[in-house]
Design a protein around this motif. Structure first.
Motif, PDB file in Angstrom:
ATOM      1  N   VAL A 161       0.910  -1.153  -0.005  1.00  0.00           N
ATOM      2  CA  VAL A 161      -0.050   0.005   0.220  1.00  0.00           C
ATOM      3  C   VAL A 161       0.805   1.137   0.113  1.00  0.00           C
ATOM      4  O   VAL A 161       2.077   1.187   0.299  1.00  0.00           O
ATOM      5  N   SER A 162       0.265   2.405  -0.410  1.00  0.00           N
ATOM      6  CA  SER A 162       1.088   3.621  -0.131  1.00  0.00           C
ATOM      7  C   SER A 162       1.264   4.134   0.931  1.00  0.00           C
ATOM      8  O   SER A 162       0.681   3.462   2.037  1.00  0.00           O
ATOM      9  N   TYR A 163       2.116   5.050   1.264  1.00  0.00           N
ATOM     10  CA  TYR A 163       2.297   5.632   2.481  1.00  0.00           C
ATOM     11  C   TYR A 163       1.056   6.182   3.039  1.00  0.00           C
ATOM     12  O   TYR A 163       0.794   6.259   4.207  1.00  0.00           O
ATOM     13  N   GLU A 164       0.180   6.872   2.529  1.00  0.00           N
ATOM     14  CA  GLU A 164      -1.123   7.527   2.772  1.00  0.00           C
ATOM     15  C   GLU A 164      -2.044   6.577   3.283  1.00  0.00           C
ATOM     16  O   GLU A 164      -2.676   6.788   4.294  1.00  0.00           O
ATOM     17  N   VAL A 165      -2.162   5.515   2.519  1.00  0.00           N
ATOM     18  CA  VAL A 165      -3.061   4.495   2.796  1.00  0.00           C
ATOM     19  C   VAL A 165      -2.342   3.674   4.218  1.00  0.00           C
ATOM     20  O   VAL A 165      -3.333   3.408   5.271  1.00  0.00           O
ATOM     21  N   TYR A 166      -1.208   3.581   4.367  1.00  0.00           N
ATOM     22  CA  TYR A 166      -0.592   2.925   5.580  1.00  0.00           C
ATOM     23  C   TYR A 166      -0.798   3.624   6.711  1.00  0.00           C
ATOM     24  O   TYR A 166      -1.095   3.156   7.889  1.00  0.00           O
ATOM     25  N   LEU A 167      -0.878   4.980   6.590  1.00  0.00           N
ATOM     26  CA  LEU A 167      -1.030   5.776   7.846  1.00  0.00           C
ATOM     27  C   LEU A 167      -2.778   5.680   8.379  1.00  0.00           C
ATOM     28  O   LEU A 167      -2.838   5.831   9.522  1.00  0.00           O
ATOM     29  N   ASN A 168      -3.414   4.891   7.639  1.00  0.00           N
ATOM     30  CA  ASN A 168      -4.995   4.555   8.029  1.00  0.00           C
ATOM     31  C   ASN A 168      -5.050   3.487   8.657  1.00  0.00           C
ATOM     32  O   ASN A 168      -5.908   2.981   9.196  1.00  0.00           O
ATOM     33  N   ILE A 169      -4.076   2.564   8.374  1.00  0.00           N
ATOM     34  CA  ILE A 169      -4.357   0.982   8.494  1.00  0.00           C
ATOM     35  C   ILE A 169      -3.209   0.404   9.597  1.00  0.00           C
ATOM     36  O   ILE A 169      -3.186  -0.666   9.926  1.00  0.00           O
ATOM     37  N   PHE A 170      -2.054   1.338   9.857  1.00  0.00           N
ATOM     38  CA  PHE A 170      -0.836   0.849  10.596  1.00  0.00           C
ATOM     39  C   PHE A 170      -1.242   0.405  11.894  1.00  0.00           C
ATOM     40  O   PHE A 170      -0.732  -0.480  12.528  1.00  0.00           O
ATOM     41  N   LEU A 171      -2.452   0.851  12.595  1.00  0.00           N
ATOM     42  CA  LEU A 171      -2.780   0.324  13.929  1.00  0.00           C
ATOM     43  C   LEU A 171      -3.992  -0.505  13.739  1.00  0.00           C
ATOM     44  O   LEU A 171      -4.734  -0.951  14.711  1.00  0.00           O
ATOM     45  N   ASP A 172      -4.669  -0.845  12.466  1.00  0.00           N
ATOM     46  CA  ASP A 172      -5.672  -1.514  12.283  1.00  0.00           C
ATOM     47  C   ASP A 172      -5.113  -2.989  12.242  1.00  0.00           C
ATOM     48  O   ASP A 172      -5.083  -3.677  11.155  1.00  0.00           O
ATOM     49  N   PHE A 173      -5.020  -3.561  13.536  1.00  0.00           N
ATOM     50  CA  PHE A 173      -4.316  -5.143  13.308  1.00  0.00           C
ATOM     51  C   PHE A 173      -5.202  -6.121  13.050  1.00  0.00           C
ATOM     52  O   PHE A 173      -4.769  -7.154  12.817  1.00  0.00           O
ATOM     53  N   ALA A 174      -6.580  -5.901  13.352  1.00  0.00           N
ATOM     54  CA  ALA A 174      -7.592  -6.882  12.965  1.00  0.00           C
ATOM     55  C   ALA A 174      -7.500  -7.237  11.268  1.00  0.00           C
ATOM     56  O   ALA A 174      -7.897  -8.223  11.064  1.00  0.00           O
ATOM     57  N   SER A 175      -7.154  -6.235  10.755  1.00  0.00           N
ATOM     58  CA  SER A 175      -7.324  -6.500   9.073  1.00  0.00           C
ATOM     59  C   SER A 175      -5.917  -7.107   8.591  1.00  0.00           C
ATOM     60  O   SER A 175      -5.805  -7.433   7.229  1.00  0.00           O
ATOM     61  N   VAL A 176      -4.846  -7.430   9.472  1.00  0.00           N
ATOM     62  CA  VAL A 176      -3.804  -8.139   9.129  1.00  0.00           C
ATOM     63  C   VAL A 176      -4.052  -9.501   8.981  1.00  0.00           C
ATOM     64  O   VAL A 176      -4.469 -10.104   9.947  1.00  0.00           O
ATOM     65  N   PRO A 177      -3.756 -10.174   7.777  1.00  0.00           N
ATOM     66  CA  PRO A 177      -4.245 -11.632   7.655  1.00  0.00           C
ATOM     67  C   PRO A 177      -3.245 -12.385   8.547  1.00  0.00           C
ATOM     68  O   PRO A 177      -2.302 -11.958   8.930  1.00  0.00           O
ATOM     69  N   LEU A 178      -3.689 -13.766   9.039  1.00  0.00           N
ATOM     70  CA  LEU A 178      -3.003 -14.532  10.113  1.00  0.00           C
ATOM     71  C   LEU A 178      -1.578 -14.983   9.040  1.00  0.00           C
ATOM     72  O   LEU A 178      -0.586 -15.193  10.145  1.00  0.00           O
ATOM     73  N   ASN A 179      -1.466 -15.239   8.037  1.00  0.00           N
ATOM     74  CA  ASN A 179      -0.477 -15.711   7.477  1.00  0.00           C
ATOM     75  C   ASN A 179       0.854 -14.511   7.099  1.00  0.00           C
ATOM     76  O   ASN A 179       1.821 -14.704   6.694  1.00  0.00           O
ATOM     77  N   VAL A 180       0.531 -13.320   7.762  1.00  0.00           N
ATOM     78  CA  VAL A 180       1.418 -12.335   7.716  1.00  0.00           C
ATOM     79  C   VAL A 180       2.093 -12.393   9.221  1.00  0.00           C
ATOM     80  O   VAL A 180       3.316 -11.872   9.168  1.00  0.00           O
ATOM     81  N   LYS A 181       1.329 -12.533  10.038  1.00  0.00           N
ATOM     82  CA  LYS A 181       1.970 -12.565  11.524  1.00  0.00           C
ATOM     83  C   LYS A 181       2.691 -13.523  11.861  1.00  0.00           C
ATOM     84  O   LYS A 181       2.278 -14.711  12.483  1.00  0.00           O
ATOM     85  N   GLY A 182       4.002 -13.500  11.493  1.00  0.00           N
ATOM     86  CA  GLY A 182       4.941 -14.253  11.711  1.00  0.00           C
ATOM     87  C   GLY A 182       6.234 -13.603  12.639  1.00  0.00           C
ATOM     88  O   GLY A 182       6.082 -12.390  13.297  1.00  0.00           O
ATOM     89  N   MET A 183       7.576 -14.424  12.496  1.00  0.00           N
ATOM     90  CA  MET A 183       8.396 -13.464  13.145  1.00  0.00           C
ATOM     91  C   MET A 183       9.010 -12.162  12.575  1.00  0.00           C
ATOM     92  O   MET A 183       9.146 -11.278  13.628  1.00  0.00           O
ATOM     93  N   LYS A 184       8.941 -12.125  11.428  1.00  0.00           N
ATOM     94  CA  LYS A 184       9.250 -10.768  10.717  1.00  0.00           C
ATOM     95  C   LYS A 184       8.079  -9.749  11.196  1.00  0.00           C
ATOM     96  O   LYS A 184       8.356  -8.493  11.379  1.00  0.00           O
ATOM     97  N   TYR A 185       6.926 -10.119  11.242  1.00  0.00           N
ATOM     98  CA  TYR A 185       5.841  -9.404  11.813  1.00  0.00           C
ATOM     99  C   TYR A 185       5.874  -8.953  13.096  1.00  0.00           C
ATOM    100  O   TYR A 185       5.851  -7.622  13.308  1.00  0.00           O
ATOM    101  N   LYS A 186       6.495  -9.661  13.906  1.00  0.00           N
ATOM    102  CA  LYS A 186       6.896  -9.392  15.226  1.00  0.00           C
ATOM    103  C   LYS A 186       7.855  -8.282  15.465  1.00  0.00           C
ATOM    104  O   LYS A 186       7.904  -7.200  16.293  1.00  0.00           O
ATOM    105  N   ASN A 187       9.026  -8.593  14.472  1.00  0.00           N
ATOM    106  CA  ASN A 187       9.916  -7.555  14.542  1.00  0.00           C
ATOM    107  C   ASN A 187       9.591  -6.147  14.101  1.00  0.00           C
ATOM    108  O   ASN A 187       9.967  -5.202  14.644  1.00  0.00           O
ATOM    109  N   TYR A 188       8.635  -6.205  13.225  1.00  0.00           N
ATOM    110  CA  TYR A 188       8.177  -5.012  12.468  1.00  0.00           C
ATOM    111  C   TYR A 188       7.081  -4.317  13.643  1.00  0.00           C
ATOM    112  O   TYR A 188       7.398  -3.102  13.857  1.00  0.00           O
ATOM    113  N   LEU A 189       6.492  -4.973  14.492  1.00  0.00           N
ATOM    114  CA  LEU A 189       5.682  -4.464  15.601  1.00  0.00           C
ATOM    115  C   LEU A 189       6.852  -3.810  16.587  1.00  0.00           C
ATOM    116  O   LEU A 189       6.696  -2.796  17.258  1.00  0.00           O
ATOM    117  N   LYS A 190       7.740  -4.474  16.948  1.00  0.00           N
ATOM    118  CA  LYS A 190       8.840  -3.925  17.903  1.00  0.00           C
ATOM    119  C   LYS A 190       9.600  -2.772  17.376  1.00  0.00           C
ATOM    120  O   LYS A 190       9.463  -1.926  18.288  1.00  0.00           O
TER     121      LYS A 190
END
Length: 508
Positions: A161-190
């Motif tokens: 997504v674009s940076y503008e769209v990212y600002l609207n969804i970066f705290l919407d964790f419910a919309s993140v698919p389960l197959n994304v939530k792995g080790m790299k996703y955890k490092n991104y959250l940190k």
């Protein structure tokens, strides 16, 4: 402060040191009052004010800690000192102390104490504070999430997504698919949490965010420990009970299988057969914890875990850490809500303004100049002369009348589908067919908002066109009874119905 250190060095008695610390605390509180009484007119001044107040608070806390230890008197030094001030040796102690003071001042004849009550109470530019911010942050006014945006779109299976769209969804964790939530996703959250915490410390140093984050962590852990959570329930859209083998599942198609596997958090790659077999193997499972960990999209790989047999504990540990991080980030989002909204507005402005306009705005809003006086504000509040109701430009002034006529802004277009809403000018009229108001009206009519319905503004016209399009679609459909052809042994071509009738009568 320097003056306080001088006093402490001169104070050889514990009682005098306690008095000095009391004075330091009182001086610090007076400075805080003067700082908060000074009006901060620009963003720079607001940030400098908060940092200087925090500096005084830390000095007061340090003095209070020393004073507490002094009053506790664990080594009984103050008790002995008070005892020495009474009794028969009181004058001896007094003259002994007097000799020490005279000897001290003989060694340091130029030493004197000057109160620093006016120190650190101005809001002048402080490079040590302002240099902590990047140019994008504009001294704490906006967030700079560009690095986190790049890190997010590089996650496997994440949306680009674009940076503008990212600002609207970066705290919407419910919309993140389960197959994304792995080790790299955890490092991104940190990484995201580290930046937001650091930004709060720099832009709003007086905000207490440690307590809300600790509460969010405790709530997340309690919820995780109470049950497996709703996230463990498989969100199925395909009922696998009627399917007996993978060939039947494969008839659903590659795309449908991929969507269903992604939805339940399984790996979605491979051939059609592999996807069908993988989905069929989940038949009878109602929770994600019942699935084979080898099929999970975010399961740790063998190169990350020494034991090649992946354990359920490893997956649960990652899920728990992610749940805690998401809860803490949601709390940080609440604290930074206004800043996030300002950042969204700033990104939209950047897309529609030139570099010169943005530089001028930055100078006015953040700038080194003082805000306009009350007289200029009163002049700006005066009504603008605009008898022909011409639209205003970005400066707040009416656009030229010739430009108003050139773009046809004097022509009104009404759309019955939009609730008789008026659009001024052909450009706004053409654009509104893809906007939310017209799309909502079409959904209410149960008509797809496709290109075929552009320039249709009447409800009856749209309904008539929709019926005609459905009729044309039915005519174009393949009619097996009449259009399917069969050939007999003699080479005669017959329709399906005729062929079946002759075949039943034994004539073929």
């Amino acid at each position: 402060s320097a003056a306080g250190q001088v006093l402490l060095s001169m104070s050889s008695t514990l009682i005098e040191q306690a008095r000095t610390m009391h004075e330091e605390m009182e001086v610090g509180m007076n400075k805080i009052v003067k700082l908060l009484a000074t009006e901060a007119k620009t963003q720079k001044q607001k940030v400098i004010q908060q940092h200087k107040v925090l500096s005084q608070v830390k000095k007061i806390q340090k003095s209070a800690s020393l004073l507490k230890n002094s009053y506790e008197d664990k080594d009984e030094g103050k008790k002995h000192e008070v005892a020495a001030m009474s009794g028969s040796e009181v004058f001896g102690g007094f003259y002994s102390r007097l000799r020490e003071l005279r000897e001290y001042h003989r060694k340091f004849p130029n030493l004197y104490y000057e109160p620093d009550n006016n120190e650190d109470i101005t809001l002048e530019d402080d490079p040590e504070i302002l240099d902590k911010f990047s140019g994008e942050e504009m001294h704490g006014r906006f967030l700079d999430l560009n690095e986190n945006h790049i890190q997010f779109i590089n996650l496997k299976n994440a949306r680009a997504v674009s940076y503008e769209v990212y600002l609207n969804i970066f705290l919407d964790f419910a919309s993140v698919p389960l197959n994304v939530k792995g080790m790299k996703y955890k490092n991104y959250l940190k990484s995201l949490k580290s930046y937001l915490v650091n930004f709060l410390e720099r832009a709003q140093p007086l905000v207490d965010f440690a307590t809300p984050m600790k509460n969010a962590e405790d709530e997340a852990l309690a919820k995780f420990a109470k049950n497996d959570g709703d996230e463990d329930e498989l969100d199925r859209h395909i009922d696998l009970r009627p399917f007996q083998n993978w060939e039947q599942v494969a008839e659903l198609g590659m795309d449908a299988l991929k969507q269903e596997l992604t939805r339940i958090g399984c790996k979605c790659g491979g051939s059609l057969k592999e996807r069908a077999q993988r989905l069929l193997s989940t038949k009878g499972c109602s929770k994600r914890s019942e699935l084979d960990t080898k099929m999970l999209a975010n399961a740790p790989t063998s190169d990350k875990i020494k034991n090649k047999n992946i354990t359920r504990q490893a997956v649960d540990s990652i899920a728990k850490e992610i749940a805690v991080l998401e809860a803490q980030l949601a709390e940080l989002g609440e604290l930074l809500y206004d800043t996030i909204e300002l950042t969204k507005t700033q990104v939209q402005k950047k897309q529609s303004r030139t570099q010169e306009e943005l530089a001028a705005e930055m100078e006015n809003e953040m700038g080194d100049e003082e805000p306009e006086s009350e007289e200029s504000e009163e002049e700006g509040e005066k009504p603008i002369y605009n008898p022909k109701k011409v639209p205003l430009d970005w400066t707040g002034k009416p656009i030229p009348y010739w430009l108003y006529k050139l773009h046809g802004l004097n022509i009104e277009y009404k759309c019955e589908i939009c609730g008789n809403y008026s659009y001024w000018g052909p450009r706004a009229f053409e654009r509104h067919f893809q906007e939310w108001r017209h799309a909502h009206g079409m959904r209410c009519l149960k008509i797809p908002n496709t290109r075929a319905f552009h320039n249709i503004t009447k409800i009856q016209d749209a309904l008539d066109l929709f019926e005609r399009l459905k009729k044309d679609a039915r005519l174009k459909e393949f009619d097996a009874q009449n259009q399917e052809e069969f050939e007999d042994a003699a080479g005669n071509v017959l329709s399906k119905k005729t062929y079946q009738d002759l075949l039943r009568q034994g004539l073929l």
